[in-house]
Design an enzyme around this catalytic site. Sequence first.
Site, PDB file in Angstrom:
ATOM      1  N   LYS A 282     101.647  43.200  47.878  1.00 15.49           N
ATOM      2  CA  LYS A 282     100.313  42.756  47.446  1.00 15.49           C
ATOM      3  C   LYS A 282      99.787  41.704  48.412  1.00 15.49           C
ATOM      4  O   LYS A 282     100.421  40.686  48.649  1.00 15.49           O
ATOM      5  CB  LYS A 282     100.396  42.184  46.031  1.00 15.49           C
ATOM      6  CG  LYS A 282      99.117  41.512  45.545  1.00 15.49           C
ATOM      7  CD  LYS A 282      99.350  40.813  44.196  1.00 15.49           C
ATOM      8  CE  LYS A 282      98.167  39.932  43.817  1.00 15.49           C
ATOM      9  NZ  LYS A 282      98.418  39.161  42.571  1.00 15.49           N
ATOM     10  N   ASP A 287      92.808  34.297  45.781  1.00 16.89           N
ATOM     11  CA  ASP A 287      92.468  34.857  44.474  1.00 16.89           C
ATOM     12  C   ASP A 287      91.755  33.823  43.611  1.00 16.89           C
ATOM     13  O   ASP A 287      92.380  32.939  43.043  1.00 16.89           O
ATOM     14  CB  ASP A 287      93.734  35.338  43.767  1.00 16.89           C
ATOM     15  CG  ASP A 287      93.432  35.981  42.423  1.00 16.89           C
ATOM     16  OD1 ASP A 287      92.265  36.355  42.198  1.00 16.89           O
ATOM     17  OD2 ASP A 287      94.368  36.112  41.612  1.00 16.89           O
ATOM     18  N   LYS A 294      89.220  31.748  37.686  1.00 15.40           N
ATOM     19  CA  LYS A 294      90.335  30.879  37.340  1.00 15.40           C
ATOM     20  C   LYS A 294      89.858  29.439  37.178  1.00 15.40           C
ATOM     21  O   LYS A 294      88.823  29.054  37.733  1.00 15.40           O
ATOM     22  CB  LYS A 294      91.396  30.908  38.453  1.00 15.40           C
ATOM     23  CG  LYS A 294      92.118  32.224  38.630  1.00 15.40           C
ATOM     24  CD  LYS A 294      93.093  32.132  39.790  1.00 15.40           C
ATOM     25  CE  LYS A 294      93.832  33.444  40.002  1.00 15.40           C
ATOM     26  NZ  LYS A 294      94.793  33.721  38.924  1.00 15.40           N
ATOM     27  N   ASP A 305      98.825  34.155  46.931  1.00 17.85           N
ATOM     28  CA  ASP A 305      98.787  35.441  46.237  1.00 17.85           C
ATOM     29  C   ASP A 305      99.010  36.617  47.184  1.00 17.85           C
ATOM     30  O   ASP A 305      98.973  37.770  46.756  1.00 17.85           O
ATOM     31  CB  ASP A 305      97.462  35.603  45.485  1.00 17.85           C
ATOM     32  CG  ASP A 305      97.601  36.442  44.234  1.00 17.85           C
ATOM     33  OD1 ASP A 305      98.733  36.557  43.726  1.00 17.85           O
ATOM     34  OD2 ASP A 305      96.585  36.974  43.754  1.00 17.85           O
ATOM     35  N   ASP A 364      90.680  39.200  37.030  1.00 14.59           N
ATOM     36  CA  ASP A 364      91.798  38.403  37.541  1.00 14.59           C
ATOM     37  C   ASP A 364      93.122  39.163  37.446  1.00 14.59           C
ATOM     38  O   ASP A 364      94.157  38.644  37.843  1.00 14.59           O
ATOM     39  CB  ASP A 364      91.890  37.073  36.787  1.00 14.59           C
ATOM     40  CG  ASP A 364      92.782  36.070  37.492  1.00 14.59           C
ATOM     41  OD1 ASP A 364      92.967  36.205  38.719  1.00 14.59           O
ATOM     42  OD2 ASP A 364      93.312  35.156  36.821  1.00 14.59           O
ATOM     43  N   GLU A 366      93.848  41.675  39.294  1.00 14.19           N
ATOM     44  CA  GLU A 366      93.429  42.481  40.445  1.00 14.19           C
ATOM     45  C   GLU A 366      94.583  43.019  41.267  1.00 14.19           C
ATOM     46  O   GLU A 366      94.440  44.024  41.966  1.00 14.19           O
ATOM     47  CB  GLU A 366      92.498  41.658  41.345  1.00 14.19           C
ATOM     48  CG  GLU A 366      93.166  40.739  42.359  1.00 14.19           C
ATOM     49  CD  GLU A 366      94.051  39.657  41.733  1.00 14.19           C
ATOM     50  OE1 GLU A 366      95.048  39.282  42.376  1.00 14.19           O
ATOM     51  OE2 GLU A 366      93.752  39.191  40.622  1.00 14.19           O
ATOM     52  N   ARG A 368      97.318  44.552  40.477  1.00 10.41           N
ATOM     53  CA  ARG A 368      97.713  45.911  40.096  1.00 10.41           C
ATOM     54  C   ARG A 368      96.684  46.949  40.557  1.00 10.41           C
ATOM     55  O   ARG A 368      97.029  48.109  40.758  1.00 10.41           O
ATOM     56  CB  ARG A 368      97.933  45.972  38.584  1.00 10.41           C
ATOM     57  CG  ARG A 368      96.695  45.753  37.751  1.00 10.41           C
ATOM     58  CD  ARG A 368      97.014  45.303  36.330  1.00 10.41           C
ATOM     59  NE  ARG A 368      97.509  43.923  36.303  1.00 10.41           N
ATOM     60  CZ  ARG A 368      97.903  43.288  35.194  1.00 10.41           C
ATOM     61  NH1 ARG A 368      97.878  43.923  34.037  1.00 10.41           N
ATOM     62  NH2 ARG A 368      98.335  42.043  35.246  1.00 10.41           N
TER      63      ARG A 368
END
EC number: 3.4.11.1
Length: 510
Positions: A282, A287, A294, A305, A364, A366, A368
């Site tokens: 990933k 993020d 967030k 991230d 959030d 995201e 996956r």
Amino acid sequence: MEFSTKALDLSKAGQNGFLATKTDCLVVGLFEGQSLAGVAKALDVATKGLVARLVKQGDFEGKRGTQLMLHEVAGVGAARVLLVGLGKEADFNDKAFAEAVRTATRALGGTRAASALWCLVQQPPQQRDVAWAIITTITLVREAGYRLLERHPELKRAPRGAGANEKASLRKIVLAVDVGDAKAASQAAVRGTAIANGMELTRDLGNLPSNICTPTYLANTARGIAKRHKLKVEILGRKQIEALNMGAFLAVTKGSVEPPQFIVLRYDGASAKQAPVVLVGKGITFDTGGISLKPGEGMDEMKYDMCGAASVLGTIQAVAEMGLKQNVIAVVPTCENMPSGIATKPGDVVTSMSGQTIEILNTDAEGRLILCDALTYVERFKPAAVIDVATLTGACIIALGHVNSGLYARSDALADQLLGAGRKAMDTAWRLPLDDDYQDQLKSNFADMANIGGRPAGSVTAACFLARYTEKYDWAHLDIAGTAWKSGAAKGATGRPVPLLTQFLMDRAA
């Protein structure tokens, strides 16, 4: 830092033997409450009973975590002798060995020693060999010496007079081994150095600010790895991603001006007949959460991230440096997750590359979304196994804290291989459930599935989401949200799970 190995003949330990070696420090381990043996015994003989006297007088007992630095010791060529406590031999396990390495490293760091003859690897824990001890030593010493600002000095202006009074840093370590272990030790030093290099690359990429480490930066890093190690690389841009109908990945990219990248890096270390192991990382380089924004506090850490992407790049670099006889492919979908007037909104429905539709209830969640399209893409490689690595869920941190990475797998055999590799590399994981019963939480009234399943079992339902895209091959998922970086005073990327992944690949290539 340079590491090499040297075979010792304990029968020649005195004036003309290894103890006469000129070095800044000789590092020797002692067990607590044991008769002197091996290098410790040879040192005692060469110094006319000095070590035995220190033990008898209680100045050094060999307790775990202790050390004693001696200077200008008659009978040895080293400027210093560092005695390191190993604790009781019956309790000398992997963690005790690692503590001895860290103790010695800290002690040397407090001196001007630039070189050392390191005599700890001949005493590996039970069930481990000298090769394990060498790989572990190199990775731990390099881990302790890592400094981002030394590797990227452009990030900080040096203060006036910097370096004038600084201590010399340790630059060269010779790892002493028994004569019979010389060949295995040499290979282990190469592997340990490769793993340490991979971990440092992973830490660099994680620690760099997101205005530097963008998706384009990751793509250029992959190109650099390919050029240095003669790997095959393919970088797909937005138009190519659109042509592949990666609607889930594209949904995450919409809010950012940074162009997305889809990186494919291929190492062919074995016959073309061997099915590759595919590592998918990933790569969210920052993020914000998107429209599902967030909280501001701590958001700076969302530069981490992309640590899944960083770890698979670090791993494939390490594998290439080792020359491992294993085919490995690293795949990295990378972009930012930003809010804007054209960003994806909660409730939007998108079609993934697999054709399955997804109701995006939370922007959030995201990671996956970019992974599911990558997991569909890798079907074309007909892989022996696929392992995705992601800082996927805060729920995994709640479940496992910062000790174990979360592991999900359908196959017990693949799970056991990864768990065993993690234990051996001291980069541990814990297997969590992947029962079909959890799939009910992902039901949607408006699409094939929702991208979140509510608060209960959040890490599990994230893995269950990914499982829907992995039915055509053997697959495992590593949630590294709790292990990829540290917060607080020691803030920084850890380099995990590069040790686990490289050990897994070494085991498969054996």
